[in-house]
Design a protein around this motif. Structure first.
Motif, PDB file in Angstrom:
ATOM      1  N   THR A  95       0.832  -1.189   0.000  1.00  0.00           N
ATOM      2  CA  THR A  95       0.000   0.000   0.000  1.00  0.00           C
ATOM      3  C   THR A  95       0.870   1.243   0.000  1.00  0.00           C
ATOM      4  N   SER A  96       0.342   2.299  -0.509  1.00  0.00           N
ATOM      5  CA  SER A  96       1.079   3.559  -0.499  1.00  0.00           C
ATOM      6  C   SER A  96       0.881   4.303   0.821  1.00  0.00           C
ATOM      7  N   GLU A  97      -0.116   3.909   1.588  1.00  0.00           N
ATOM      8  CA  GLU A  97      -0.368   4.552   2.882  1.00  0.00           C
ATOM      9  C   GLU A  97       0.719   4.235   3.894  1.00  0.00           C
ATOM     10  N   HIS A  98       1.190   3.009   3.899  1.00  0.00           N
ATOM     11  CA  HIS A  98       2.178   2.547   4.878  1.00  0.00           C
ATOM     12  C   HIS A  98       3.398   1.951   4.173  1.00  0.00           C
ATOM     13  N   PRO A  99       4.137   2.715   3.389  1.00  0.00           N
ATOM     14  CA  PRO A  99       5.270   2.108   2.662  1.00  0.00           C
ATOM     15  C   PRO A  99       6.375   1.630   3.595  1.00  0.00           C
ATOM     16  N   GLU A 100       6.549   2.303   4.729  1.00  0.00           N
ATOM     17  CA  GLU A 100       7.604   1.877   5.657  1.00  0.00           C
ATOM     18  C   GLU A 100       7.229   0.567   6.350  1.00  0.00           C
ATOM     19  N   LEU A 101       5.943   0.342   6.567  1.00  0.00           N
ATOM     20  CA  LEU A 101       5.520  -0.903   7.204  1.00  0.00           C
ATOM     21  C   LEU A 101       5.415  -2.052   6.207  1.00  0.00           C
ATOM     22  N   SER A 102       5.027  -1.758   4.980  1.00  0.00           N
ATOM     23  CA  SER A 102       4.813  -2.846   4.022  1.00  0.00           C
ATOM     24  C   SER A 102       6.101  -3.613   3.722  1.00  0.00           C
ATOM     25  N   ALA A 103       7.253  -2.990   3.899  1.00  0.00           N
ATOM     26  CA  ALA A 103       8.513  -3.693   3.684  1.00  0.00           C
ATOM     27  C   ALA A 103       8.843  -4.641   4.834  1.00  0.00           C
ATOM     28  N   ARG A 104       8.228  -4.417   6.011  1.00  0.00           N
ATOM     29  CA  ARG A 104       8.526  -5.240   7.194  1.00  0.00           C
ATOM     30  C   ARG A 104       7.448  -6.274   7.494  1.00  0.00           C
ATOM     31  N   ILE A 105       6.502  -6.475   6.608  1.00  0.00           N
ATOM     32  CA  ILE A 105       5.405  -7.418   6.838  1.00  0.00           C
ATOM     33  C   ILE A 105       5.941  -8.853   6.827  1.00  0.00           C
ATOM     34  N   VAL A 106       5.575  -9.612   7.861  1.00  0.00           N
ATOM     35  CA  VAL A 106       6.018 -11.004   7.941  1.00  0.00           C
ATOM     36  C   VAL A 106       4.849 -11.989   7.939  1.00  0.00           C
ATOM     37  N   ASP A 107       3.662 -11.521   8.275  1.00  0.00           N
ATOM     38  CA  ASP A 107       2.514 -12.430   8.366  1.00  0.00           C
ATOM     39  C   ASP A 107       1.234 -11.629   8.193  1.00  0.00           C
ATOM     40  N   TYR A 108       0.137 -12.332   8.214  1.00  0.00           N
ATOM     41  CA  TYR A 108      -1.178 -11.697   8.118  1.00  0.00           C
ATOM     42  C   TYR A 108      -2.155 -12.456   9.001  1.00  0.00           C
ATOM     43  N   SER A 109      -3.277 -11.825   9.275  1.00  0.00           N
ATOM     44  CA  SER A 109      -4.375 -12.514   9.950  1.00  0.00           C
ATOM     45  C   SER A 109      -5.669 -12.082   9.283  1.00  0.00           C
ATOM     46  N   ALA A 110      -6.551 -13.032   9.128  1.00  0.00           N
ATOM     47  CA  ALA A 110      -7.843 -12.770   8.503  1.00  0.00           C
ATOM     48  C   ALA A 110      -8.936 -12.988   9.537  1.00  0.00           C
ATOM     49  N   SER A 111      -9.914 -12.129   9.528  1.00  0.00           N
ATOM     50  CA  SER A 111     -11.023 -12.227  10.467  1.00  0.00           C
ATOM     51  C   SER A 111     -12.334 -12.105   9.696  1.00  0.00           C
ATOM     52  N   TYR A 112     -13.287 -12.950  10.054  1.00  0.00           N
ATOM     53  CA  TYR A 112     -14.587 -12.899   9.401  1.00  0.00           C
ATOM     54  C   TYR A 112     -15.648 -12.250  10.287  1.00  0.00           C
ATOM     55  N   LEU A 113     -15.292 -11.887  11.506  1.00  0.00           N
ATOM     56  CA  LEU A 113     -16.209 -11.150  12.367  1.00  0.00           C
ATOM     57  C   LEU A 113     -15.379 -10.293  13.299  1.00  0.00           C
ATOM     58  N   PRO A 114     -15.148  -9.057  13.060  1.00  0.00           N
ATOM     59  CA  PRO A 114     -15.530  -8.261  11.885  1.00  0.00           C
ATOM     60  C   PRO A 114     -14.684  -8.658  10.683  1.00  0.00           C
ATOM     61  N   LEU A 115     -15.171  -8.320   9.520  1.00  0.00           N
ATOM     62  CA  LEU A 115     -14.477  -8.654   8.290  1.00  0.00           C
ATOM     63  C   LEU A 115     -13.236  -7.776   8.143  1.00  0.00           C
ATOM     64  N   ARG A 116     -12.053  -8.408   8.113  1.00  0.00           N
ATOM     65  CA  ARG A 116     -10.832  -7.633   7.902  1.00  0.00           C
ATOM     66  C   ARG A 116      -9.679  -8.560   7.564  1.00  0.00           C
ATOM     67  N   PHE A 117      -8.675  -7.963   6.927  1.00  0.00           N
ATOM     68  CA  PHE A 117      -7.432  -8.633   6.593  1.00  0.00           C
ATOM     69  C   PHE A 117      -6.326  -7.767   7.164  1.00  0.00           C
ATOM     70  N   ARG A 118      -5.602  -8.275   8.172  1.00  0.00           N
ATOM     71  CA  ARG A 118      -4.599  -7.478   8.889  1.00  0.00           C
ATOM     72  C   ARG A 118      -3.204  -7.957   8.523  1.00  0.00           C
ATOM     73  N   CYS A 119      -2.369  -6.997   8.135  1.00  0.00           N
ATOM     74  CA  CYS A 119      -0.966  -7.261   7.825  1.00  0.00           C
ATOM     75  C   CYS A 119      -0.154  -7.012   9.089  1.00  0.00           C
ATOM     76  N   GLU A 120       0.705  -7.973   9.468  1.00  0.00           N
ATOM     77  CA  GLU A 120       1.438  -7.893  10.735  1.00  0.00           C
ATOM     78  C   GLU A 120       2.942  -7.876  10.511  1.00  0.00           C
ATOM     79  N   THR A 121       3.631  -7.101  11.357  1.00  0.00           N
ATOM     80  CA  THR A 121       5.095  -7.042  11.316  1.00  0.00           C
ATOM     81  C   THR A 121       5.675  -7.931  12.417  1.00  0.00           C
ATOM     82  N   ALA A 122       6.994  -8.087  12.428  1.00  0.00           N
ATOM     83  CA  ALA A 122       7.647  -8.960  13.404  1.00  0.00           C
ATOM     84  C   ALA A 122       7.524  -8.421  14.828  1.00  0.00           C
ATOM     85  N   ASP A 123       7.453  -7.112  14.993  1.00  0.00           N
ATOM     86  CA  ASP A 123       7.359  -6.548  16.341  1.00  0.00           C
ATOM     87  C   ASP A 123       5.927  -6.470  16.867  1.00  0.00           C
ATOM     88  N   GLY A 124       4.961  -7.043  16.153  1.00  0.00           N
ATOM     89  CA  GLY A 124       3.576  -7.064  16.615  1.00  0.00           C
ATOM     90  C   GLY A 124       2.735  -5.910  16.107  1.00  0.00           C
TER      91      GLY A 124
END
Length: 171
Positions: A95-124
């Protein structure tokens, strides 16, 4: 664009259904038409019928909107699981909103209640991806609450009319 078309379709169907229950359209045959063979009169309107229609339409719209959001989450998960060239950082997390974070993404989590897709870094730390449109969760909540309120109002109208008929009969 697809969501706007879906919203317009739901609005038109709701207006037609509610207009039909409110008596906008003729409920009886025109005077010059042949009478019904059994001579039956049209059924009287049920108490709270408009609220039932409102509850049904809002519930159906909430289900459709939730399904749309769940598909967005599922496609984001499918895209994140797709490996190969260009898969780091995860495609849904670019994403262009968080370019500094997008380079450090190591995992993701998906939730269906509420609906969301969360990108996670190593430091939490992390952020929600834009794959699920921002209108989905509030829209589902508002439509579900409208459906529940319509169902409660329909029950209240039915009960109120039944109590009034019982009081009238008791006199």
């Amino acid at each position: 664009m697809f969501a706007l078309l879906l919203l317009v379709l739901v609005a038109v169907v709701t207006a037609v259904v509610l207009g039909r229950r409110a008596g906008t359209y003729a409920r009886t045959a025109p005077e010059d038409a042949a009478p019904a063979p059994s001579g039956a009169a049209p059924a009287p309107a049920r108490p709270g019928g408009g609220f039932r229609v409102l509850a049904g339409c809002a519930g159906a719209a909430a289900a459709v909107l939730y399904a749309w959001g769940a598909l967005c989450v599922a496609f984001a998960v499918m895209e994140a699981e797709d490996g190969g060239t260009g898969s780091a950082p995860l495609r849904p997390c670019r994403t262009s909103e968080h370019p500094e974070l997008s380079a450090r993404i190591v995992d993701y989590s998906a939730s269906y209640l509420p609906l969301r897709f969360r990108c996670e870094t190593a430091d939490g730390d992390g952020y929600d991806s834009d794959n699920v449109p921002g209108y989905v969760n509030p829209g589902v909540a508002v439509l579900a609450l409208t459906a529940a309120a319509g169902a409660v109002a329909a029950g209240y109208a039915t009960e109120s009319r039944a109590r009034a008929a019982a009081r009238k009969e008791a006199r």
